[in-house]
Design a protein around this motif. Sequence first.
Motif, short mmCIF file in Angstrom:
data_model
loop_
_atom_site.label_atom_id
_atom_site.label_comp_id
_atom_site.label_asym_id
_atom_site.label_seq_id
_atom_site.Cartn_x
_atom_site.Cartn_y
_atom_site.Cartn_z
N ARG A 227 58.60 60.45 -1.80
CA ARG A 227 58.59 59.22 -1.05
C ARG A 227 57.76 58.11 -1.47
O ARG A 227 58.12 56.91 -1.47
CB ARG A 227 57.88 59.83 0.37
N GLN A 228 56.62 58.43 -1.97
CA GLN A 228 55.75 57.40 -2.75
C GLN A 228 56.50 56.75 -3.92
O GLN A 228 56.64 55.57 -4.20
CB GLN A 228 54.20 57.90 -3.06
N LEU B 239 59.29 54.49 -2.38
CA LEU B 239 58.62 53.24 -1.98
C LEU B 239 58.26 52.27 -3.09
O LEU B 239 58.55 51.11 -2.91
CB LEU B 239 57.62 53.49 -0.93
N SER C 212 59.47 50.98 5.92
CA SER C 212 58.07 51.31 5.43
C SER C 212 57.62 50.78 4.11
O SER C 212 58.68 50.71 3.28
CB SER C 212 58.07 52.82 5.37
N THR C 213 56.55 50.58 3.94
CA THR C 213 55.69 50.15 2.69
C THR C 213 55.06 51.19 1.92
O THR C 213 54.31 52.22 2.68
CB THR C 213 55.07 49.05 2.70
N GLU D 67 51.63 51.39 3.38
CA GLU D 67 51.47 52.09 4.51
C GLU D 67 51.08 53.68 4.44
O GLU D 67 50.50 54.19 5.32
CB GLU D 67 52.63 51.98 5.51
N TRP D 68 51.67 54.01 3.27
CA TRP D 68 51.90 55.53 3.10
C TRP D 68 50.80 55.75 1.91
O TRP D 68 50.96 57.01 1.30
CB TRP D 68 53.00 56.23 2.80
N GLY E 236 46.53 55.79 5.01
CA GLY E 236 47.73 56.24 5.48
C GLY E 236 48.16 57.51 4.74
O GLY E 236 49.08 58.12 5.15
N ARG F 82 49.38 63.48 8.22
CA ARG F 82 50.37 62.36 8.59
C ARG F 82 51.86 63.15 7.49
O ARG F 82 52.70 62.64 8.41
CB ARG F 82 50.14 61.17 8.17
N ARG G 254 55.28 63.92 9.50
CA ARG G 254 56.57 63.62 9.34
C ARG G 254 57.57 64.31 9.09
O ARG G 254 58.79 64.50 9.71
CB ARG G 254 56.34 62.50 7.93
N SER H 247 65.69 57.53 5.01
CA SER H 247 64.90 57.71 3.73
C SER H 247 65.58 58.33 2.73
O SER H 247 65.06 59.04 1.92
CB SER H 247 63.92 58.75 4.15
#
Length: 168
Positions: A19-20, A23, A32-33, A36-37, A41, A46, A50, A84
């Motif tokens: 995910r990172q 992004l 999302s940015t 934010e993660w 975050g 978290r 998710r 996503s």
Amino acid sequence: MIEVRELRPDDWQMWRRLRQEALSDAPAAFGSTLAEWTGPGDTEGRWRARLTDVPFNVIVWWRGIPAGMVGAYVDEEGTVELISMWVAPFARGRGVADAAVSAVLDWAGGRAVGLSVKVDNQAAIKLYRRHGFADAGRSPDDAGERRMLRSMSMNQIPDARDAACRAD
């Protein structure tokens, strides 16, 4: 070889890494940015939440390497929302995106499936059309996105995995 693996909350570290990466690679493609993660975050709780709150999450592996991801949930009207979605640059055009979309369609079990896609993401729009999605107008979430829907009746079309041989 392509393999699709469904994730559980204990797989949070794998989801986090991909995910990172998504992004970072395609920041304009998501709601999302990366900021934010990451930082405050970026917590195990978290990431696990998710993977719990969104009931369907998969990673698509290409030649033994995590190469793509997608998630889905059912909205209040009973429509499955594809979210996503991302494929790593090294795996684009190799059927990974087709496998991800097919996994969501299989999970949907005949329900209508919807998604939002950036208006300038022509590769994604072509992919979704190939899987039976049609333009349904402007996305209510973002003026820069189009809404696409695949109706329940689309279950009668040939298995979309046949398209995996074609480019993403």
